[in-house]
Design a protein around this motif. Structure first.
Motif, short mmCIF file in Angstrom:
data_model
loop_
_atom_site.label_atom_id
_atom_site.label_comp_id
_atom_site.label_asym_id
_atom_site.label_seq_id
_atom_site.Cartn_x
_atom_site.Cartn_y
_atom_site.Cartn_z
N TYR A 63 -17.98 2.19 -9.29
CA TYR A 63 -18.37 3.53 -8.73
C TYR A 63 -19.58 3.47 -7.84
O TYR A 63 -19.74 4.39 -7.09
N GLN A 64 -20.72 2.46 -8.29
CA GLN A 64 -21.82 2.41 -7.73
C GLN A 64 -21.58 1.88 -5.97
O GLN A 64 -21.97 2.40 -5.20
N GLN A 65 -20.61 1.05 -6.07
CA GLN A 65 -20.21 0.31 -4.80
C GLN A 65 -19.55 1.43 -4.03
O GLN A 65 -19.72 1.58 -2.83
N LEU A 66 -18.62 2.16 -4.67
CA LEU A 66 -17.89 3.25 -3.73
C LEU A 66 -18.80 4.30 -3.25
O LEU A 66 -18.87 4.79 -2.21
N VAL A 67 -20.16 4.71 -4.09
CA VAL A 67 -20.95 5.50 -3.61
C VAL A 67 -21.59 4.93 -2.44
O VAL A 67 -21.87 5.60 -1.45
N GLU A 68 -22.11 3.88 -2.34
CA GLU A 68 -22.59 3.18 -1.42
C GLU A 68 -21.88 3.19 -0.26
O GLU A 68 -22.43 3.26 0.87
N GLN A 69 -20.51 2.70 -0.49
CA GLN A 69 -19.57 2.52 0.68
C GLN A 69 -19.48 3.72 1.56
O GLN A 69 -19.36 3.96 2.56
N ILE A 70 -19.24 4.89 0.67
CA ILE A 70 -19.11 6.37 1.27
C ILE A 70 -20.37 6.70 2.10
O ILE A 70 -20.19 7.34 3.09
N MET A 71 -21.41 6.49 1.53
CA MET A 71 -22.76 6.68 2.18
C MET A 71 -22.81 6.23 3.43
O MET A 71 -23.22 6.80 4.32
N GLY A 112 -11.11 21.69 -0.50
CA GLY A 112 -11.45 20.25 -0.82
C GLY A 112 -12.80 20.01 -0.69
O GLY A 112 -13.67 20.82 -0.40
N ARG A 113 -13.33 18.70 -0.37
CA ARG A 113 -14.62 18.19 -0.38
C ARG A 113 -14.84 17.87 1.11
O ARG A 113 -13.96 17.51 2.06
N TYR A 114 -16.07 18.15 1.50
CA TYR A 114 -16.42 17.82 3.03
C TYR A 114 -17.80 17.17 3.27
O TYR A 114 -18.43 17.21 2.13
N VAL A 115 -18.01 16.45 4.36
CA VAL A 115 -19.05 15.88 4.37
C VAL A 115 -20.22 16.95 4.89
O VAL A 115 -19.92 17.79 5.31
N THR A 116 -21.53 16.73 4.09
CA THR A 116 -22.54 17.94 4.62
C THR A 116 -22.86 17.80 6.18
O THR A 116 -22.30 17.06 6.79
N GLY A 143 -26.06 15.67 -2.46
CA GLY A 143 -25.93 16.60 -1.14
C GLY A 143 -25.30 16.09 -0.13
O GLY A 143 -25.23 16.82 0.92
N LEU A 144 -24.85 14.80 -0.35
CA LEU A 144 -23.88 14.39 1.11
C LEU A 144 -22.39 14.93 1.24
O LEU A 144 -21.85 14.83 2.17
N LEU A 145 -22.12 15.25 0.14
CA LEU A 145 -20.69 15.80 0.15
C LEU A 145 -20.80 17.53 -0.72
O LEU A 145 -21.78 17.65 -1.12
N TYR A 146 -19.99 18.36 -0.20
CA TYR A 146 -19.78 19.68 -0.90
C TYR A 146 -18.36 19.80 -0.87
O TYR A 146 -17.33 19.53 -0.38
N VAL A 182 -13.26 15.24 3.56
CA VAL A 182 -12.89 13.89 2.75
C VAL A 182 -11.52 14.09 2.13
O VAL A 182 -11.10 14.95 1.57
N PRO A 183 -10.74 12.97 2.34
CA PRO A 183 -9.46 12.73 1.61
C PRO A 183 -9.36 13.12 0.11
O PRO A 183 -10.46 13.11 -0.28
N ALA A 184 -8.13 13.64 -0.32
CA ALA A 184 -8.26 13.77 -1.74
C ALA A 184 -8.60 12.63 -2.63
O ALA A 184 -8.48 11.32 -2.33
N VAL A 185 -9.11 13.03 -3.80
CA VAL A 185 -9.52 11.84 -4.86
C VAL A 185 -8.30 10.89 -4.89
O VAL A 185 -8.73 9.85 -4.77
N ARG A 186 -7.22 11.18 -5.19
CA ARG A 186 -6.16 10.37 -5.51
C ARG A 186 -5.71 9.36 -4.27
O ARG A 186 -5.51 8.29 -4.28
#
Length: 123
Positions: free
Chosen positions: A12-20, A71-75, A62-65, A34-38
């Protein structure tokens, strides 16, 4: 999108870093959906719960809301994105300077090497 996950740290940390990195580099732009979780989980080859945890972490930062209906969006806070980009750059520069120091280089020598490398690339 290319996901590079290694076994040395929590996924999950690696995912956070890569999406960031996708956000601060402009691959995912301010206001982008942002695409759906699945969908993201399948793309990255991870469990949807792991991806959900990563996205929730980015939301806390705060990078996503989340818009409850769509759904989710980039700030859209460009200033926040810029500050994070600069923080990452500073961390990488410090790590680079530390590794060069361990090799015995002074900061002046490092600057000279960088300048010489730039001149060779521009020649």
């Amino acid at each position: 999108m290319q996901w590079q996950l290694e076994g040395d740290r929590p996924i999950y940390q690696q995912l956070v870093e890569q999406i960031m990195m996708q956000i601060v580099s402009g691959q995912r732009k301010a206001g982008d959906k942002v695409p759906a979780v699945r969908e993201l989980a399948a793309e990255a080859g991870v469990n949807p719960n792991t991806m959900q945890r990563a996205l929730a972490d980015l939301e806390r930062q705060g990078l996503l809301y989340t818009n409850r209906t769509s759904g989710r969006y980039v700030t859209e806070d460009e200033e926040m994105i810029t500050k994070i980009r600069e923080r990452i750059a500073e961390e990488r520069i410090c790590a680079f300077l530390e590794s060069m120091s361990q090799l015995g280089f002074t900061q002046e020598q490092v600057l000279g090497l960088i300048q010489r490398e730039r001149e060779e690339k521009n020649a």
